[in-house]
Write a protein that holds these residues in place. Structure first.
Motif, PDB file in Angstrom:
ATOM      1  N   ALA A 150       0.823  -1.218   0.000  1.00 20.66           N
ATOM      2  CA  ALA A 150       0.000   0.000   0.000  1.00 20.66           C
ATOM      3  C   ALA A 150       0.857   1.268   0.000  1.00 20.66           C
ATOM      4  O   ALA A 150       0.337   2.361   0.214  1.00 20.66           O
ATOM      5  CB  ALA A 150      -0.933   0.004   1.209  1.00 20.66           C
ATOM      6  N   TRP A 151       2.151   1.138  -0.239  1.00 21.40           N
ATOM      7  CA  TRP A 151       3.041   2.299  -0.214  1.00 21.40           C
ATOM      8  C   TRP A 151       2.609   3.374  -1.202  1.00 21.40           C
ATOM      9  O   TRP A 151       2.792   4.571  -0.964  1.00 21.40           O
ATOM     10  CB  TRP A 151       4.469   1.870  -0.506  1.00 21.40           C
ATOM     11  CG  TRP A 151       5.414   3.035  -0.642  1.00 21.40           C
ATOM     12  CD1 TRP A 151       5.964   3.549  -1.781  1.00 21.40           C
ATOM     13  CD2 TRP A 151       5.902   3.863   0.424  1.00 21.40           C
ATOM     14  NE1 TRP A 151       6.762   4.614  -1.509  1.00 21.40           N
ATOM     15  CE2 TRP A 151       6.744   4.847  -0.153  1.00 21.40           C
ATOM     16  CE3 TRP A 151       5.709   3.873   1.802  1.00 21.40           C
ATOM     17  CZ2 TRP A 151       7.390   5.811   0.600  1.00 21.40           C
ATOM     18  CZ3 TRP A 151       6.352   4.841   2.549  1.00 21.40           C
ATOM     19  CH2 TRP A 151       7.175   5.799   1.959  1.00 21.40           C
ATOM     20  N   SER A 152       2.021   2.977  -2.320  1.00 21.94           N
ATOM     21  CA  SER A 152       1.652   3.952  -3.363  1.00 21.94           C
ATOM     22  C   SER A 152       0.681   5.010  -2.843  1.00 21.94           C
ATOM     23  O   SER A 152       0.589   6.101  -3.425  1.00 21.94           O
ATOM     24  CB  SER A 152       1.044   3.237  -4.566  1.00 21.94           C
ATOM     25  OG  SER A 152      -0.127   2.533  -4.188  1.00 21.94           O
ATOM     26  N   VAL A 153      -0.049   4.728  -1.751  1.00 19.53           N
ATOM     27  CA  VAL A 153      -0.966   5.717  -1.173  1.00 19.53           C
ATOM     28  C   VAL A 153      -0.203   6.968  -0.730  1.00 19.53           C
ATOM     29  O   VAL A 153      -0.702   8.090  -0.835  1.00 19.53           O
ATOM     30  CB  VAL A 153      -1.740   5.108   0.016  1.00 19.53           C
ATOM     31  CG1 VAL A 153      -2.581   6.168   0.718  1.00 19.53           C
ATOM     32  CG2 VAL A 153      -2.623   3.959  -0.455  1.00 19.53           C
ATOM     33  N   PHE A 154       1.036   6.771  -0.259  1.00 22.87           N
ATOM     34  CA  PHE A 154       1.823   7.893   0.246  1.00 22.87           C
ATOM     35  C   PHE A 154       2.584   8.642  -0.856  1.00 22.87           C
ATOM     36  O   PHE A 154       3.068   9.760  -0.618  1.00 22.87           O
ATOM     37  CB  PHE A 154       2.833   7.405   1.298  1.00 22.87           C
ATOM     38  CG  PHE A 154       2.203   6.957   2.578  1.00 22.87           C
ATOM     39  CD1 PHE A 154       1.716   7.879   3.494  1.00 22.87           C
ATOM     40  CD2 PHE A 154       2.084   5.608   2.878  1.00 22.87           C
ATOM     41  CE1 PHE A 154       1.128   7.472   4.681  1.00 22.87           C
ATOM     42  CE2 PHE A 154       1.506   5.184   4.060  1.00 22.87           C
ATOM     43  CZ  PHE A 154       1.022   6.116   4.966  1.00 22.87           C
ATOM     44  N   LYS A 155       2.707   8.039  -2.029  1.00 24.64           N
ATOM     45  CA  LYS A 155       3.551   8.624  -3.066  1.00 24.64           C
ATOM     46  C   LYS A 155       3.127  10.043  -3.477  1.00 24.64           C
ATOM     47  O   LYS A 155       3.966  10.963  -3.486  1.00 24.64           O
ATOM     48  CB  LYS A 155       3.584   7.702  -4.300  1.00 24.64           C
ATOM     49  CG  LYS A 155       4.548   6.538  -4.167  1.00 24.64           C
ATOM     50  CD  LYS A 155       4.394   5.531  -5.299  1.00 24.64           C
ATOM     51  CE  LYS A 155       4.655   6.125  -6.648  1.00 24.64           C
ATOM     52  NZ  LYS A 155       6.083   6.487  -6.861  1.00 24.64           N
ATOM     53  N   PRO A 156       1.854  10.289  -3.828  1.00 23.10           N
ATOM     54  CA  PRO A 156       1.502  11.650  -4.252  1.00 23.10           C
ATOM     55  C   PRO A 156       1.748  12.705  -3.178  1.00 23.10           C
ATOM     56  O   PRO A 156       2.243  13.800  -3.468  1.00 23.10           O
ATOM     57  CB  PRO A 156       0.002  11.529  -4.574  1.00 23.10           C
ATOM     58  CG  PRO A 156      -0.222  10.084  -4.861  1.00 23.10           C
ATOM     59  CD  PRO A 156       0.707   9.366  -3.941  1.00 23.10           C
ATOM     60  N   SER A 157       1.435  12.368  -1.924  1.00 18.86           N
ATOM     61  CA  SER A 157       1.642  13.321  -0.842  1.00 18.86           C
ATOM     62  C   SER A 157       3.123  13.600  -0.618  1.00 18.86           C
ATOM     63  O   SER A 157       3.536  14.752  -0.393  1.00 18.86           O
ATOM     64  CB  SER A 157       1.016  12.797   0.457  1.00 18.86           C
ATOM     65  OG  SER A 157      -0.384  12.645   0.318  1.00 18.86           O
ATOM     66  N   LEU A 158       3.947  12.567  -0.664  1.00 22.02           N
ATOM     67  CA  LEU A 158       5.384  12.753  -0.493  1.00 22.02           C
ATOM     68  C   LEU A 158       5.964  13.604  -1.621  1.00 22.02           C
ATOM     69  O   LEU A 158       6.809  14.476  -1.384  1.00 22.02           O
ATOM     70  CB  LEU A 158       6.094  11.392  -0.450  1.00 22.02           C
ATOM     71  CG  LEU A 158       6.001  10.601   0.856  1.00 22.02           C
ATOM     72  CD1 LEU A 158       6.502   9.182   0.663  1.00 22.02           C
ATOM     73  CD2 LEU A 158       6.806  11.296   1.955  1.00 22.02           C
ATOM     74  N   GLU A 159       5.532  13.336  -2.843  1.00 22.82           N
ATOM     75  CA  GLU A 159       6.042  14.095  -3.978  1.00 22.82           C
ATOM     76  C   GLU A 159       5.693  15.573  -3.854  1.00 22.82           C
ATOM     77  O   GLU A 159       6.514  16.456  -4.168  1.00 22.82           O
ATOM     78  CB  GLU A 159       5.475  13.512  -5.277  1.00 22.82           C
ATOM     79  CG  GLU A 159       6.019  12.129  -5.608  1.00 22.82           C
ATOM     80  CD  GLU A 159       5.214  11.420  -6.693  1.00 22.82           C
ATOM     81  OE1 GLU A 159       4.429  12.096  -7.383  1.00 22.82           O
ATOM     82  OE2 GLU A 159       5.374  10.188  -6.826  1.00 22.82           O
ATOM     83  N   SER A 160       4.494  15.856  -3.372  1.00 20.50           N
ATOM     84  CA  SER A 160       4.060  17.242  -3.217  1.00 20.50           C
ATOM     85  C   SER A 160       4.743  17.915  -2.031  1.00 20.50           C
ATOM     86  O   SER A 160       5.237  19.044  -2.134  1.00 20.50           O
ATOM     87  CB  SER A 160       2.541  17.290  -3.047  1.00 20.50           C
ATOM     88  OG  SER A 160       2.100  18.595  -2.772  1.00 20.50           O
ATOM     89  N   ALA A 161       4.797  17.218  -0.890  1.00 17.78           N
ATOM     90  CA  ALA A 161       5.319  17.831   0.331  1.00 17.78           C
ATOM     91  C   ALA A 161       6.830  18.020   0.297  1.00 17.78           C
ATOM     92  O   ALA A 161       7.353  19.015   0.822  1.00 17.78           O
ATOM     93  CB  ALA A 161       4.935  16.980   1.543  1.00 17.78           C
ATOM     94  N   LEU A 162       7.555  17.076  -0.308  1.00 17.75           N
ATOM     95  CA  LEU A 162       9.016  17.125  -0.301  1.00 17.75           C
ATOM     96  C   LEU A 162       9.609  17.418  -1.672  1.00 17.75           C
ATOM     97  O   LEU A 162      10.833  17.332  -1.845  1.00 17.75           O
ATOM     98  CB  LEU A 162       9.578  15.800   0.236  1.00 17.75           C
ATOM     99  CG  LEU A 162       9.133  15.380   1.641  1.00 17.75           C
ATOM    100  CD1 LEU A 162       9.808  14.077   2.043  1.00 17.75           C
ATOM    101  CD2 LEU A 162       9.451  16.466   2.653  1.00 17.75           C
ATOM    102  N   ASP A 163       8.756  17.731  -2.637  1.00 21.46           N
ATOM    103  CA  ASP A 163       9.204  18.049  -3.998  1.00 21.46           C
ATOM    104  C   ASP A 163      10.038  16.904  -4.584  1.00 21.46           C
ATOM    105  O   ASP A 163      11.171  17.086  -5.033  1.00 21.46           O
ATOM    106  CB  ASP A 163      10.006  19.353  -4.001  1.00 21.46           C
ATOM    107  CG  ASP A 163      10.226  19.883  -5.426  1.00 21.46           C
ATOM    108  OD1 ASP A 163       9.402  19.558  -6.310  1.00 21.46           O
ATOM    109  OD2 ASP A 163      11.226  20.604  -5.647  1.00 21.46           O
ATOM    110  N   LEU A 164       9.458  15.709  -4.572  1.00 23.04           N
ATOM    111  CA  LEU A 164      10.142  14.518  -5.067  1.00 23.04           C
ATOM    112  C   LEU A 164       9.622  14.124  -6.437  1.00 23.04           C
ATOM    113  O   LEU A 164       8.478  14.420  -6.782  1.00 23.04           O
ATOM    114  CB  LEU A 164       9.938  13.344  -4.103  1.00 23.04           C
ATOM    115  CG  LEU A 164      10.367  13.535  -2.645  1.00 23.04           C
ATOM    116  CD1 LEU A 164      10.016  12.287  -1.835  1.00 23.04           C
ATOM    117  CD2 LEU A 164      11.858  13.830  -2.548  1.00 23.04           C
TER     118      LEU A 164
END
Length: 443
Positions: free
Chosen positions: A31-45
């Motif tokens: 279920a890691w993919s749930v965190f991907k969009p938020s991480l990309e937005s919050a940490l500019d990844l």
């Protein structure tokens, strides 16, 4: 920490729930993919950067299972589950610190490296014990536990999404979600630590000396020197590569396949397709592994690999002409993907015995690490090259599907080459007894 031996009258049906408490927890990895969009937005990844914690976690799963398998056999399931609990939960806590301080490397180190060790040790922790408790139905027993790993994402995905909605999708919200995950999984996995027991060994004499194990018994060090081990390594690697190739790119694949037709697939429908694949993955782990107890391990892998190749052929040649055909074929492939994971411990038990089957299983899981890189690489790299060449729709995947058919054919041949292990690799009965006695000594 000595292995807890079950008292007289202990029900063996209490052991699968202990295993499930661990596997349902570590199954969060899917279920890691749930965190991907938020991480990309919050940490500019980038997308590649946000996937790195998961990828490192899968690599560490295979490596820790391989190098820690012998320790798991020596120290027992309670020790292994405790190590898994500490590493997996600590990984989330370190990742929470990384998110709170916006230190990307801490998230990679915590979730990927530390948590990945917990994944590997936790994954193999109950296998040997379950096989010893259920010698009559080893496929069903390991299928129940490993089903939990496939089903963990079905719980973790909506739960994680709800937490991000409640806490927020910025770095602080992500940190809080990681923190809740780490603490909750620590409590849940503790149930397995407290509940697990090993069966009381049979005695061959009045003084309680353990009897030698029945049938062929091969050590982990001896197993990796046999052609049977490497044939099974190829079988597992090919089966996992074929399944994970669809699983990793499921939503864009079904969207692309029907983009140029009169019935395109919406974003919500593609998400529903991914959920169906997860269900098939989980159902295959218990359904097909239980079937292997009836028809034999070699025969069930003939089904996984032979019928799997047929399903890929149908998708390649007629998948874009019928949406139901595409979906059914994909569901069958993913059920074989899950079934392959759940059946392989019983296959190892048939070939090498129960002496060090957990350690052997750990070494075999390096095939998973390899497939975890190989499958997505084949599908994504070829699709990118085809898109650059101006192709679209199902044409993006034609070549990769043909490659998957070839890989399954290689796995089919490897399965046919599996034969009984030569007697020169067998462990002497005296060594089995001595090792059993050593494991029973208090730590």
């Amino acid at each position: 920490m000595s292995p807890p031996i079950a008292p007289p009258g202990w029900s063996r049906w209490l052991v699968p729930p202990a295993a499930l408490s661990v596997h349902l927890s570590i199954g969060q990895a899917y279920a890691w993919s749930v965190f991907k969009p938020s991480l990309e937005s919050a940490l500019d990844l980038s997308g590649t950067q946000s996937a790195l914690p998961f990828q490192l976690g899968i690599v560490m799963l295979g490596l820790s299972a391989a190098f820690g398998g012998t320790l798991v056999e020596r120290n027992g399931p309670r020790w292994a589950m405790t190590v898994a609990l500490v590493c997996f939960s600590s990984g989330f806590l370190i990742a929470a610190l990384g998110a709170a301080t916006e230190q990307y490397w801490l998230i990679v180190f915590g979730y990927g490296f530390v948590g990945g060790i917990g994944l590997g040790i936790g994954y193999i922790s109950p296998v040997s014990t379950l096989i010893k408790w259920f010698p009559d139905r080893p496929g069903m027993a390991t299928g129940i536990a490993i089903m939990g790993f496939g089903g963990g994402a079905l719980i973790a995905s909506p739960w994680s999404a709800q937490m991000l909605e409640s806490f927020g999708s910025d770095s602080t919200g992500i940190a809080q979600a990681f923190l809740v995950h780490g603490l909750t999984y620590a409590v849940f996995m503790s149930l397995g630590v407290l509940l697990v027991r090993v069966p009381r060994p049979a005695a061959s004499a009045a003084d309680g000396t353990p009897a030698p194990l029945e049938g062929v018994q091969v050590s982990a060090a001896g197993a990796v020197r046999t052609p049977q081990f490497w044939c099974l390594w190829v079988v597992l690697c090919m089966n996992v590569t074929a399944g994970i190739g669809i699983l990793e790119k499921a939503a864009p694949m079904i969207t692309d396949f029907f983009a140029d037709t009169s019935t395109p697939v919406s974003v919500s429908a593609a998400a529903g397709f991914v959920a169906l694949l997860s269900a098939a993955n989980m159902a295959g782990r218990i359904g097909w592994s239980s079937t292997s107890d009836l028809i034999g391990r070699k025969n069930i892998y003939r089904v996984y690999l032979g019928v799997g190749a047929l399903m890929y052929a149908l998708i390649a040649w007629a998948g874009d002409s019928s949406k139901p055909l595409f979906i059914v074929c994909a569901l069958v492939i993913l059920s074989f993907y899950g079934g392959g994971f759940a059946t392989v411990p019983a296959y190892l038990k048939d070939l090498f015995g129960t002496y060090q089957v957990g350690a052997i299983h750990g070494r075999l899981l390096t095939a998973w690490s390899t497939a975890g890189v190989l499958g997505p690489l084949i599908v994504n790299w070829i699709a990118d090259r085809q898109e650059e060449a101006g192709k679209s729709g199902s044409s993006l995947y034609g070549l990769s599907l043909v490659i998957m058919i070839g890989l399954l054919a290689v796995g089919f041949v490897a399965n046919e080459l599996v034969r009984p292990v030569h007697v020169r690799h067998h462990v002497p009965a005296q060594k089995e007894v001595a090792d059993v006695q050593e494991r029973q000594q208090p730590a």
